[in-house]
Design a protein around this motif. Structure first.
Motif, mmCIF file in Angstrom:
data_model
loop_
_atom_site.group_PDB
_atom_site.id
_atom_site.type_symbol
_atom_site.label_atom_id
_atom_site.label_comp_id
_atom_site.label_asym_id
_atom_site.label_seq_id
_atom_site.Cartn_x
_atom_site.Cartn_y
_atom_site.Cartn_z
ATOM 1 N N MET A 1 -0.455 57.081 34.122
ATOM 2 C CA MET A 1 0.860 57.639 33.781
ATOM 3 C C MET A 1 1.570 56.768 32.751
ATOM 4 S SD MET A 1 2.815 60.198 34.443
ATOM 5 C CE MET A 1 4.489 60.730 34.334
ATOM 6 N N GLU A 2 1.405 55.453 32.876
ATOM 7 C CA GLU A 2 2.060 54.543 31.946
ATOM 8 C C GLU A 2 1.550 54.746 30.528
ATOM 9 O OE1 GLU A 2 2.076 50.549 33.260
ATOM 10 O OE2 GLU A 2 2.781 49.751 31.369
ATOM 11 N N ASP A 3 0.205 54.871 30.382
ATOM 12 C CA ASP A 3 -0.369 55.094 29.056
ATOM 13 C C ASP A 3 0.126 56.400 28.462
ATOM 14 O OD1 ASP A 3 -3.579 53.651 29.918
ATOM 15 O OD2 ASP A 3 -1.744 52.739 29.138
ATOM 16 N N GLN A 4 0.288 57.408 29.331
ATOM 17 C CA GLN A 4 0.756 58.715 28.891
ATOM 18 C C GLN A 4 2.166 58.593 28.317
ATOM 19 O OE1 GLN A 4 0.860 61.713 32.045
ATOM 20 N NE2 GLN A 4 -0.647 62.840 30.890
ATOM 21 N N ASN A 5 3.019 57.798 28.990
ATOM 22 C CA ASN A 5 4.381 57.616 28.527
ATOM 23 C C ASN A 5 4.429 56.854 27.209
ATOM 24 O OD1 ASN A 5 5.661 59.009 30.540
ATOM 25 N ND2 ASN A 5 5.966 57.227 31.854
ATOM 26 N N ILE A 6 3.563 55.851 27.064
ATOM 27 C CA ILE A 6 3.517 55.102 25.810
ATOM 28 C C ILE A 6 3.156 56.043 24.667
ATOM 29 C CG2 ILE A 6 2.247 53.330 24.542
ATOM 30 C CD1 ILE A 6 2.050 51.781 27.189
ATOM 31 N N SER A 7 2.190 56.919 24.889
ATOM 32 C CA SER A 7 1.785 57.890 23.883
ATOM 33 C C SER A 7 2.950 58.807 23.520
ATOM 34 C CB SER A 7 0.604 58.716 24.405
ATOM 35 O OG SER A 7 0.276 59.740 23.505
ATOM 36 N N SER A 8 3.689 59.245 24.526
ATOM 37 C CA SER A 8 4.827 60.130 24.290
ATOM 38 C C SER A 8 5.916 59.422 23.498
ATOM 39 C CB SER A 8 5.393 60.622 25.628
ATOM 40 O OG SER A 8 4.448 61.396 26.321
ATOM 41 N N ILE A 9 6.162 58.160 23.830
ATOM 42 C CA ILE A 9 7.185 57.388 23.122
ATOM 43 C C ILE A 9 6.819 57.242 21.649
ATOM 44 C CG2 ILE A 9 8.164 55.064 22.904
ATOM 45 C CD1 ILE A 9 8.089 54.955 26.010
ATOM 46 N N GLU A 10 5.548 57.017 21.379
ATOM 47 C CA GLU A 10 5.105 56.899 19.989
ATOM 48 C C GLU A 10 5.314 58.199 19.226
ATOM 49 O OE1 GLU A 10 1.633 53.511 20.696
ATOM 50 O OE2 GLU A 10 1.100 55.631 20.463
ATOM 51 N N LEU A 11 5.174 59.329 19.922
ATOM 52 C CA LEU A 11 5.354 60.624 19.268
ATOM 53 C C LEU A 11 6.785 60.833 18.783
ATOM 54 C CD1 LEU A 11 3.289 62.985 21.606
ATOM 55 C CD2 LEU A 11 2.722 62.298 19.275
ATOM 56 N N LEU A 12 7.747 60.196 19.435
ATOM 57 C CA LEU A 12 9.145 60.354 19.038
ATOM 58 C C LEU A 12 9.376 59.920 17.594
ATOM 59 C CD1 LEU A 12 10.850 59.007 22.286
ATOM 60 C CD2 LEU A 12 10.977 61.357 21.446
ATOM 61 N N HIS A 13 8.589 58.957 17.134
ATOM 62 C CA HIS A 13 8.765 58.449 15.771
ATOM 63 C C HIS A 13 8.363 59.481 14.714
ATOM 64 C CE1 HIS A 13 9.743 54.526 17.340
ATOM 65 N NE2 HIS A 13 8.608 54.474 18.008
ATOM 66 N N ASN A 14 7.632 60.519 15.121
ATOM 67 C CA ASN A 14 7.183 61.533 14.163
ATOM 68 C C ASN A 14 8.211 62.636 13.934
ATOM 69 O OD1 ASN A 14 4.688 60.239 13.913
ATOM 70 N ND2 ASN A 14 3.836 61.346 15.660
ATOM 71 N N ILE A 15 9.289 62.612 14.702
ATOM 72 C CA ILE A 15 10.315 63.655 14.587
ATOM 73 C C ILE A 15 11.347 63.229 13.549
ATOM 74 C CG2 ILE A 15 12.106 64.931 15.819
ATOM 75 C CD1 ILE A 15 10.461 64.316 18.407
ATOM 76 N N LYS A 16 11.550 64.059 12.537
ATOM 77 C CA LYS A 16 12.522 63.752 11.490
ATOM 78 C C LYS A 16 13.928 64.163 11.927
ATOM 79 C CE LYS A 16 9.461 64.422 7.475
ATOM 80 N NZ LYS A 16 9.291 65.189 6.209
ATOM 81 N N ILE A 17 14.872 63.260 11.755
ATOM 82 C CA ILE A 17 16.289 63.595 11.902
ATOM 83 C C ILE A 17 16.857 63.655 10.490
ATOM 84 C CG2 ILE A 17 18.534 62.866 12.773
ATOM 85 C CD1 ILE A 17 16.634 63.785 14.973
ATOM 86 N N VAL A 18 17.275 64.849 10.082
ATOM 87 C CA VAL A 18 17.711 65.083 8.705
ATOM 88 C C VAL A 18 19.231 65.244 8.671
ATOM 89 C CG1 VAL A 18 17.439 66.543 6.662
ATOM 90 C CG2 VAL A 18 15.514 66.262 8.265
ATOM 91 N N LEU A 19 19.905 64.370 7.945
ATOM 92 C CA LEU A 19 21.359 64.449 7.780
ATOM 93 C C LEU A 19 21.653 64.947 6.368
ATOM 94 C CD1 LEU A 19 22.477 61.030 9.370
ATOM 95 C CD2 LEU A 19 21.907 63.188 10.521
ATOM 96 N N VAL A 20 22.421 66.023 6.275
ATOM 97 C CA VAL A 20 22.645 66.675 4.982
ATOM 98 C C VAL A 20 24.065 66.417 4.469
ATOM 99 C CG1 VAL A 20 22.624 68.879 3.740
ATOM 100 C CG2 VAL A 20 21.006 68.479 5.617
ATOM 101 N N GLY A 21 24.153 65.893 3.248
ATOM 102 C CA GLY A 21 25.439 65.732 2.576
ATOM 103 C C GLY A 21 26.442 64.900 3.346
ATOM 104 N N THR A 22 25.974 63.880 4.050
ATOM 105 C CA THR A 22 26.878 63.058 4.863
ATOM 106 C C THR A 22 27.921 62.389 3.967
ATOM 107 O OG1 THR A 22 24.999 62.626 6.316
ATOM 108 C CG2 THR A 22 26.971 61.307 6.656
ATOM 109 N N THR A 23 29.193 62.566 4.326
ATOM 110 C CA THR A 23 30.291 62.070 3.496
ATOM 111 C C THR A 23 30.567 60.590 3.729
ATOM 112 O OG1 THR A 23 31.311 64.259 3.558
ATOM 113 C CG2 THR A 23 32.706 62.431 2.883
ATOM 114 N N HIS A 24 30.625 60.185 4.993
ATOM 115 C CA HIS A 24 30.996 58.809 5.321
ATOM 116 C C HIS A 24 29.755 58.005 5.689
ATOM 117 C CE1 HIS A 24 32.928 55.341 7.094
ATOM 118 N NE2 HIS A 24 34.111 55.811 6.715
#
Length: 248
Positions: A1-24
């Motif tokens: 289970m621990e290895d499974q969680n480590i794999s899942s945590i690594e997958l989070l880095h592949n998700i792009k968070i896109v911020l558009v036209g941020t003013t501040h």
């Protein structure tokens, strides 16, 4: 289970968070901090008004690395072109309704799409969100159901809420796993398909180019909602090419 969680945590880095036209620039830093709290690190900026800026670094605290490694693009279309699942944040109803989900439902779709698909979550401008054209590039719209008496959320708050839900779903993604026999068409492939269909519709005078009404928006919604795979996209493209040959 621990290895499974480590794999899942690594997958989070592949998700792009896109911020558009941020003013501040401070909102960029605060959003980076919210991301890192939840294990996300892939920050994409589209036409930020003031970046790089020391205020972004200051507000990021220990997430300085997320800010410094951010990638800047000139358009949302360019930023998500290689993505298979694009989810855009939306705070209001649209003239043509689009598939809309809450953060928990969106996070389940993200978890189901990993690890084989590239994913982007797109956040709009602080004052007016995403344009209709930018939202049209998305497969789903996500809405955070806040109190109608004061529904306005700071950008970093919105990022924090959605990042939290994504973390929960990705760490428990085995519950949501889904399989498919062919890769899904990414955003660029889907856009080319839509453009090809538009060429055919114009060639056979299917609609008035000067007054298309909402036809193209609905066509785009159909393909984005359907999330077709590469083989299905190729079938449509082959059909459209055959039609073009016949009508020449």
């Amino acid at each position: 289970m621990e290895d499974q969680n480590i794999s899942s945590i690594e997958l989070l880095h592949n998700i792009k968070i896109v911020l558009v036209g941020t003013t501040h620039p401070g909102n960029i830093g605060a959003s980076a901090r919210a991301m890192k709290n939840m294990g996300l690190s892939n920050l994409i900026l589209v036409e930020p008004k003031d970046f790089p800026n020391d205020q972004a670094i200051f507000r990021s605290k220990a997430a300085k690395d997320v800010v410094e490694n951010a990638t800047v693009f000139s358009s949302v279309e360019e930023a998500v072109s290689e993505c298979d699942l694009v989810i855009g944040t939306s705070a209001r109803e649209r003239t043509v309704p689009w598939p809309i989900v809450n953060p928990r439902e969106a996070s389940i779709e993200v978890a189901k799409s990993l690890p084989n698909q590239k994913i982007a979550i797109v956040f709009g401008r602080e004052d007016r969100g995403l344009t209709n054209e930018e939202l049209g590039l998305c497969n789903l719209h996500v809405h955070i159901p806040s109190d109608p008496n004061y529904s306005s959320l700071n950008l970093s708050q919105a990022v924090q809420i959605i990042a939290y839900e994504i973390r929960l779903s990705v760490l428990g993604r085995e519950e949501h796993e889904d399989s498919w026999d062919v890769e899904f068409a990414n955003n660029e492939q889907t856009e080319r398909l839509i453009d090809h269909m538009d060429e055919i519709m114009q060639a056979v005078d299917f609609y008035d180019v000067e007054n298309p009404r909402k036809l193209l928006v609905r066509v785009r919604r159909f393909f984005k909602r359907s999330r077709i795979d590469v083989m299905e996209a190729n079938i449509f493209r082959g059909l459209f090419s055959a039609i073009q040959k016949k009508i020449k």
